[in-house]
Design an enzyme around this catalytic site. Structure first.
Site, PDB file in Angstrom:
ATOM      1  N   ASN A 258      -4.685   7.755   4.261  1.00  0.00           N
ATOM      2  CA  ASN A 258      -4.160   7.134   5.470  1.00  0.00           C
ATOM      3  C   ASN A 258      -2.654   7.351   5.558  1.00  0.00           C
ATOM      4  O   ASN A 258      -1.919   6.945   4.656  1.00  0.00           O
ATOM      5  CB  ASN A 258      -4.447   5.621   5.440  1.00  0.00           C
ATOM      6  CG  ASN A 258      -4.175   4.948   6.774  1.00  0.00           C
ATOM      7  OD1 ASN A 258      -5.012   4.942   7.657  1.00  0.00           O
ATOM      8  ND2 ASN A 258      -2.986   4.394   6.921  1.00  0.00           N
ATOM      9  N   GLU A 259      -2.220   8.037   6.569  1.00  0.00           N
ATOM     10  CA  GLU A 259      -0.796   8.221   6.859  1.00  0.00           C
ATOM     11  C   GLU A 259       0.034   8.622   5.635  1.00  0.00           C
ATOM     12  O   GLU A 259       0.907   7.868   5.170  1.00  0.00           O
ATOM     13  CB  GLU A 259      -0.218   6.965   7.514  1.00  0.00           C
ATOM     14  CG  GLU A 259      -0.820   6.686   8.873  1.00  0.00           C
ATOM     15  CD  GLU A 259      -0.157   5.530   9.604  1.00  0.00           C
ATOM     16  OE1 GLU A 259       0.434   4.657   8.938  1.00  0.00           O
ATOM     17  OE2 GLU A 259      -0.233   5.495  10.841  1.00  0.00           O
TER      18      GLU A 259
ATOM     19  N   GLU B 206      -1.215  -7.630   7.897  1.00  0.00           N
ATOM     20  CA  GLU B 206      -1.279  -7.213   9.304  1.00  0.00           C
ATOM     21  C   GLU B 206      -2.023  -8.207  10.186  1.00  0.00           C
ATOM     22  O   GLU B 206      -2.669  -7.824  11.154  1.00  0.00           O
ATOM     23  CB  GLU B 206      -1.899  -5.824   9.392  1.00  0.00           C
ATOM     24  CG  GLU B 206      -0.957  -4.800   8.809  1.00  0.00           C
ATOM     25  CD  GLU B 206      -1.349  -3.367   9.099  1.00  0.00           C
ATOM     26  OE1 GLU B 206      -2.517  -3.118   9.427  1.00  0.00           O
ATOM     27  OE2 GLU B 206      -0.466  -2.510   8.975  1.00  0.00           O
TER      28      GLU B 206
ATOM     29  N   CYS C  55       8.655  10.762  -3.532  1.00  0.00           N
ATOM     30  CA  CYS C  55       8.669  10.246  -4.895  1.00  0.00           C
ATOM     31  C   CYS C  55       9.599  11.097  -5.759  1.00  0.00           C
ATOM     32  O   CYS C  55       9.676  12.311  -5.589  1.00  0.00           O
ATOM     33  CB  CYS C  55       7.244  10.269  -5.457  1.00  0.00           C
ATOM     34  SG  CYS C  55       7.135   9.608  -7.130  1.00  0.00           S
TER      35      CYS C  55
ATOM     36  N   CYS D 155       9.743  10.757  -9.356  1.00  0.00           N
ATOM     37  CA  CYS D 155       9.410  10.388 -10.736  1.00  0.00           C
ATOM     38  C   CYS D 155       9.356  11.618 -11.649  1.00  0.00           C
ATOM     39  O   CYS D 155       9.500  12.750 -11.205  1.00  0.00           O
ATOM     40  CB  CYS D 155       8.088   9.626 -10.760  1.00  0.00           C
ATOM     41  SG  CYS D 155       6.646  10.683 -10.597  1.00  0.00           S
TER      42      CYS D 155
ATOM     43  N   GLU E 271      -5.887   5.912  15.841  1.00  0.00           N
ATOM     44  CA  GLU E 271      -5.538   4.501  16.051  1.00  0.00           C
ATOM     45  C   GLU E 271      -4.691   4.423  17.315  1.00  0.00           C
ATOM     46  O   GLU E 271      -3.615   5.004  17.367  1.00  0.00           O
ATOM     47  CB  GLU E 271      -4.720   3.960  14.874  1.00  0.00           C
ATOM     48  CG  GLU E 271      -5.436   4.035  13.544  1.00  0.00           C
ATOM     49  CD  GLU E 271      -4.572   3.552  12.378  1.00  0.00           C
ATOM     50  OE1 GLU E 271      -3.455   3.053  12.614  1.00  0.00           O
ATOM     51  OE2 GLU E 271      -5.018   3.711  11.228  1.00  0.00           O
TER      52      GLU E 271
ATOM     53  N   CYS F 253       2.513   7.989  -6.414  1.00  0.00           N
ATOM     54  CA  CYS F 253       3.111   9.312  -6.604  1.00  0.00           C
ATOM     55  C   CYS F 253       2.091  10.383  -6.216  1.00  0.00           C
ATOM     56  O   CYS F 253       0.973  10.371  -6.703  1.00  0.00           O
ATOM     57  CB  CYS F 253       3.500   9.461  -8.073  1.00  0.00           C
ATOM     58  SG  CYS F 253       3.826  11.175  -8.534  1.00  0.00           S
TER      59      CYS F 253
ATOM     60  N   ARG G 284       0.871  -1.178   0.000  1.00  0.00           N
ATOM     61  CA  ARG G 284       0.000   0.000   0.000  1.00  0.00           C
ATOM     62  C   ARG G 284       0.902   1.220   0.000  1.00  0.00           C
ATOM     63  O   ARG G 284       2.113   1.093   0.079  1.00  0.00           O
ATOM     64  CB  ARG G 284      -0.917  -0.006   1.230  1.00  0.00           C
ATOM     65  CG  ARG G 284      -0.177   0.188   2.526  1.00  0.00           C
ATOM     66  CD  ARG G 284      -1.102   0.432   3.710  1.00  0.00           C
ATOM     67  NE  ARG G 284      -0.301   0.589   4.921  1.00  0.00           N
ATOM     68  CZ  ARG G 284      -0.802   0.630   6.144  1.00  0.00           C
ATOM     69  NH1 ARG G 284      -2.092   0.510   6.351  1.00  0.00           N
ATOM     70  NH2 ARG G 284      -0.012   0.786   7.180  1.00  0.00           N
TER      71      ARG G 284
HETATM   72  C1  GLA Z   1      -1.098   2.325  10.798  1.00  0.00           C
HETATM   73  C2  GLA Z   1      -2.177   2.444   9.784  1.00  0.00           C
HETATM   74  C3  GLA Z   1      -3.146   1.340   9.816  1.00  0.00           C
HETATM   75  C4  GLA Z   1      -2.518   0.075  10.223  1.00  0.00           C
HETATM   76  C5  GLA Z   1      -1.900   0.253  11.572  1.00  0.00           C
HETATM   77  C6  GLA Z   1      -1.185  -0.972  12.006  1.00  0.00           C
HETATM   78  O1  GLA Z   1      -0.630   3.352  11.510  1.00  0.00           O
HETATM   79  O2  GLA Z   1      -2.793   3.672   9.683  1.00  0.00           O
HETATM   80  O3  GLA Z   1      -3.695   1.196   8.546  1.00  0.00           O
HETATM   81  O4  GLA Z   1      -1.574  -0.280   9.276  1.00  0.00           O
HETATM   82  O5  GLA Z   1      -0.994   1.283  11.578  1.00  0.00           O
HETATM   83  O6  GLA Z   1      -0.132  -1.201  11.133  1.00  0.00           O
HETATM   84 ZN    ZN Z   2       6.130  11.210  -8.379  1.00  0.00          ZN
END
Ligand code: GLA
Ligand code: ZN
Length: 714
Positions: A183-184, A401, A193, A195, A353, A149, A145
């Site tokens: 997400n993150e 995971e 990146c 490219c 989280e 880019c 995941r």
């Molecule tokens: C992260 C992500 C989640 C999951 C947890 C555990 O911080 O945001 O999607 O991957 O950690 O790895």
């Molecule tokens: Zn790029």
């Protein structure tokens, strides 16, 4: 929990606003009314849930158990792109709607995640060049995941389409309260990146930053090594070449990558603001990461949401051979929380989280000790969180995971922390929203400047000198003084603080220097160390003696700057900072005071006896320059002594391993006392308090059990 129709809602909201001059944003009013009586803000005590990974036959049971647990909300769908868009332009939200309906039926509000962090295989097969290129120039591969880019227009368009379809589908759906975008950001195996699309994006960004090529060439000093650009299209990205890149180019590239991710987010945010005006919008990230400027990332979002995995962090440190003490882990975690709060100027934040069990992918941390999961929850609240979502409800039996443990085990039995987390949720509800939305109180600030981190990583000067390490060790030392800390950006006005710490303030803008100058002039204490003010904002070295723009404020000139390898140095302290001699193993600046008082001197080599720490009186304040690195104990003692001189007092005197913070609303105050140690500790109370968790009335010497928490009010 019932959700009003849009018209009822707007009517009600307007009446409320005019009657009570309530200034809650629209989303907060919606969420507050969903979860009960309108109050300071929504109650967000929930869990991360994956209906996409769970047989539908279990959804009802899950929702019932989550509601029974006491949760108020769940976050779902942030990686479910393949299920929501099984083929390009063909959407299927029926399953997600069924899941939201079941959750809503059990009074669980829903935060939806947009899925752009995990594009499905049909997408990468058709558009392979959306995949990121790493710093060696190698293209990554789909299959994990976060491999995309941030500049690529096809990826951005397809991400916006799926997010827009979700938003249109769920804007009026009862129970949906907010969004997590993506997400993150940047937390993949390659964080930036390199490219061709990013190169073109960089060139466009440079054009608007510098206006003319002449200005750019001057600002970077491209005459060096014959790098003068005669067209923007010639400007490269910092991929391997026959020598290191121009430092100005390299720093701007880090800024560009941060900008590219933020502007990618902005496209989804603009759409969500229009399509879902009643929902809040945030994203999740983590504190000790410098590949994206968190202040820019969260600037337009409703609140900060960070992910928090103390046990996983401990395991990572061990993997890197940096076995941390529990004090190191707990203070690093606290630093993340203080950053989360400070990123939005002190506004309450959310943990999206929170670690609830053994955490990790190929290897995993131990199960949190009994009490730790609850302790970590309170640590976040103690530092200004308003809500916590635990990761995750059940534990996956497939996927990368499957060892990242949740509140239910693989066989759906209760995890070891099940009851404890449940207890924490019940307690936080009883504590109430007033404390969850109260302010965090402190007189001290630590400057955390992404430019300094990036510029220093490009030219650290010493292979062991890293900005984040310095920030973490200074934070740990300051937190040993128990005074609380804001973690601020260089653009913040400092007048609210008594003391401001700024380690390795390597890049110094004129504006920041002016703010520091007036802070000290007005009576504040500014504490800094080696590499202060070396670089301009375009990463050129200043043409004045160091510490550059702040030389008069610091009352000292740096005559030479010297990395330390085998020829060690040491420091001996004057009575003001009295303590055992300390070793310098990283750096020594050779200082020539111009009016500053000497608080420590070097002990070895050619510079033995010369000043190592100086303190200058400037206006009504003081400016302290620490010329070399200090060991952990000396740094803690020196920074604690200086805090004391600046008039900063801890709310309570507590032993090592115990943390204290204060939150305040009006004239109400909550003192959080957290024991991060495995054995019970005692604390002497200066007055009578009530422990709001146990209901006990307390005076004099009290105990805080292993991993225990007390919330005191007088
Ligand atoms: C992260 C992500 C989640 C999951 C947890 C555990 O911080 O945001 O999607 O991957 O950690 O790895
Ligand atoms: Zn790029």
């Amino acid at each position: 929990m019932t959700s009003p129709t849009r018209r009822e809602f707007l009517g009600g909201a307007l009446a409320l606003i005019s009657a009570a001059s309530i200034r809650l944003p629209l989303w907060a009013q919606t969420v507050a009314s969903l979860a009960g009586a309108p109050a300071a803000g929504p109650l967000l005590l929930g869990v991360d849930y994956y209906p996409d990974q769970t047989p539908e036959a279990l959804w009802e049971e899950d929702a019932r158990m989550m509601a029974d647990f006491g949760f108020t909300n769940v976050r779902i769908a942030e990686f479910a792109w393949a299920l929501m868009e099984p083929a390009e332009g063909r959407f299927d939200f029926a399953w997600l709607r069924r899941s939201v309906e079941i959750l809503h039926k059990h009074n669980l509000a829903v935060i939806l995640g947009t899925p752009s962090a995990a594009p499905p295989p049909w997408l990468t097969a058709k558009y392979p060049d959306i995949v990121e290129v790493n710093e060696k120039g190698e293209r990554l591969h789909p299959g994990g995941r976060r491999f995309t880019c941030p500049t690529n227009q096809v990826y951005r368009r397809l991400s916006l389409i799926i997010a827009s379809e979700m938003a249109r589908t769920f804007t009026e759906t009862q129970g949906v309260i907010g969004w997590q975008i993506d997400n993150e950001f940047t937390l993949g195996s390659s964080q930036r990146c390199y490219c061709n699309y990013c190169q073109a994006g960089f060139q466009t960004w440079l054009r608007s930053r510098y206006g003319t090529l002449d200005n750019l060439n001057q600002s970077w000093g491209t005459v060096f090594w014959s790098q003068t650009y005669t067209d923007f299209s010639q400007i490269p990205v910092p991929l391997p070449s026959g020598g290191d890149p121009n430092p100005g180019l390299a720093l701007d590239y880090d800024r560009y990558q941060s900008y590219a991710n933020v502007s990618f987010q902005q496209e989804q945010l603009d759409m969500l603001r229009k399509t879902c005006p009643r929902h809040f919008v945030t994203t999740n990230n983590v504190g000790l990461v410098d590949t994206i400027n968190m202040r820019d990332l969260y600037e337009k979002l409703d609140f900060t949401a960070f992910d928090n995995y103390p046990g996983f962090f401990d395991m990572l440190m061990a993997q890197q051979g940096r076995m941390g003490s529990s004090a190191f882990v707990s203070s690093s975690i606290a630093l993340g929380h203080d950053l989360a709060r400070s990123v939005k100027g002190g506004k309450p934040f959310m943990i999206m989280e929170e670690q609830s069990g053994k955490a990790g992918q190929k290897t995993f941390s131990p199960q949190p000790e009994k009490g730790q999961a609850r302790l970590w929850t309170y640590q976040a609240i103690a530092h200004g969180a308003m809500g916590v979502n635990y990761f995750r409800w059940d534990t996956a039996t497939f996927g990368a995971e499957e060892y990242w443990h949740g509140i239910l085990n693989h066989d759906r039995s209760k995890s070891p922390a099940f009851d404890e987390i449940k207890q924490g949720v019940r307690e936080l509800k009883a504590l109430g929203r007033e404390v969850l939305y109260s302010n965090y109180v402190t007189d001290a600030a630590l400057v955390f400047d992404y430019d300094c981190s990036w510029a220093l990583a490009i030219q650290p000067g010493h292979f062991r000198l890293a900005y984040l390490d310095q920030i973490v060790s200074w934070y740990g030392a300051i937190s040993a003084s128990r005074s609380g800390i804001d973690v601020i950006g260089p653009e913040i006005d400092l007048s609210a603080y008594k003391i401001v710490f700024a380690p390795v303030a390597y890049v110094m803008s004129e504006k920041q220097a002016a703010r520091i100058r007036s802070f000290v002039q007005g009576g504040g204490m500014f504490v800094t160390n080696f590499r202060l003010g070396v670089k301009t904002e375009t990463s050129q070295i200043v043409r004045t003696p160091l510490p550059g723009l702040l030389r008069d404020v610091m009352g000292v000139t740096v005559e030479d700057y010297i990395p330390v390898y085998s020829a060690k140095n040491g420091m001996k302290f004057s009575p003001a900072l009295a303590g055992p001699d300390s070793e310098c193993v990283l750096w020594t600046d050779i200082l020539q005071p111009a009016g500053a008082e000497v608080l420590a001197s070097y002990t070895m080599g050619a510079h033995a006896g010369q000043p190592a720490i100086t303190m200058n009186s400037f206006g009504k304040g003081k400016a302290v320059y620490i010329g070399g690195d200090l060991n952990e104990a000396s740094l803690a003692r020196v920074l604690r002594t200086l805090s004391g001189m600046a008039g900063v007092k801890p709310p309570l005197e507590v032993p090592a391993g115990v943390e204290v913070t204060v939150r305040k609303a009006g004239n109400k105050q909550w003192i959080f006392v957290l024991n991060h140690g495995a054995s019970s500790q005692s604390v002497n109370l200066p007055a009578a308090f009530v422990d709001l968790l146990s209901g006990e009335k307390l005076t004099g010497k009290i105990d805080i059990g292993a991993y225990g928490v007390r919330v005191l009010q007088s």
